[in-house]
Every structure is written in C-alpha cells, then in structure tokens.
Design a protein around this motif. Structure first.
Motif: not given
Length: 185
Positions: A14, A16-18, A21, A30, A34, A41, A75, A134, A140
């Motif tokens: 999460q 890393w995503l925020e 990404v 994204a 989100n 996830i 994911l 990642s 994904h």
C-alpha cells in the motif's frame, strides 16, 4: 505466515502504491480507485507456484463476480516466491496462458512488478527499471474495459512510459532511497 507478517506485506505494498505508483504518477489511473478503496491487495502465502496460479484464478473469478464500482483491480502479491526475476518473468507466461485458457483474454490483462524488475535490453541499474520495481513480486489484474474507458479521456496514453522513465531518471539518490527502501540490500 502470521497475521502480523501478512499485514506488514499489505502495508508495504500500500505504501509503495501510494508513494511510488500514485505519488510519482506512474499510473495516472490509480489514484481514484485507491481513494475509493476499489483496489484489493491479495497476499498469496504459498511457496508453491501451482497454488499461486490457483489464487490468481480465484482473484480473476472474484473480479468477474464483483462490479468494478466495488472492486476495480487486484494486486496479487507473492512474497514467498520468485526471489529471482527470471523465474518471475517465466511464470508470467503461465499467468497469460491462464487468462487465455479461461477465455478472459480481452477482459483482463496483467501488469507485472518485481523488486529486481529489468526490462529487456536494459541493465539492472538502469533507472527506467524503477517504474516496475515493487517491494515483492506482484501480479496486477487489470480490467481492460476500465482501462479503455479511462484512456479515452487521457490526452497522451502512448506517452506514459516515456514520462515515467523521465520521472524516475530525475529522482535523486536520496529520493530513490526513500521511495524504494526495499532495494537497499
């Protein structure tokens, strides 16, 4: 895998995503799902590739059964598999075959992420590889219809990869350490 370890894996993905990404705008699509909590996830705890493939299949079925307004994308994280990128990359062929065999080609596509991601014809230390790096191996699952819908309103979708490369190439060593702590070995 204990609940605490699983929770830590989810938290790292999460973050890393925020931070990467969404924060670097590597995927301009994204942020909204989100924000709306439409991204799942799913952590595969297994150390067996056949079990991971089964869990990916189950996640595809879950996407089939759940409206995009509720669950946009998933994911699938494999923290106990694919220490080597080459093994991960070969497994992607099985995932693609699964999508074809289940008749889901054109419905779903896979975006791939790995701590040691290395694009063809690049060196491992090339900055452009950061766009797909990642904290863990990730598969994904993307709804193609949703992607087509947002691409209609995006001014230059073909330019996204080039913009992403420019973005990560402009990062300072300090920014890279902060955004990609999992790369420090």
């Amino acid at each position: 895998m204990s609940d605490a370890v699983k929770s830590d894996v989810i938290q790292q993905v999460q973050q890393w995503l925020e931070d990467v990404v969404i924060g670097l705008n590597l995927c301009p699509f994204a942020a909204k799902p989100n924000r709306n909590k439409q991204i799942r996830i799913h952590v595969c705890e297994s150390k067996a590739e056949d079990q991971l493939l089964e869990e990916i299949y189950q996640q595809i079925k879950e996407l089939d059964e759940t409206p995009a307004e509720v669950l946009e994308t998933t994911l699938v994280v494999a923290p106990n598999l694919f220490e080597k990128f080459d093994n991960y990359n070969q497994f992607l062929d099985l995932v693609d075959a699964l999508i074809i065999q289940t008749g889901k080609e054109g419905t779903y596509q896979i975006a791939s992420f790995h701590p040691d991601y290395c694009f063809y014809d690049t060196k491992p230390d090339d900055a452009e590889n950061l766009t797909n790096r990642s904290p863990f191996p990730i598969f994904h699952l993307i709804r193609e219809a949703s992607m087509e819908k947002v691409l209609k309103h995006y001014p230059d979708p073909e330019g996204i990869p080039g913009q992403n490369i420019q973005c990560v190439e402009s990062l300072s060593p300090e920014q890279i350490k902060k955004l990609f702590p999992f790369l420090i070995k």
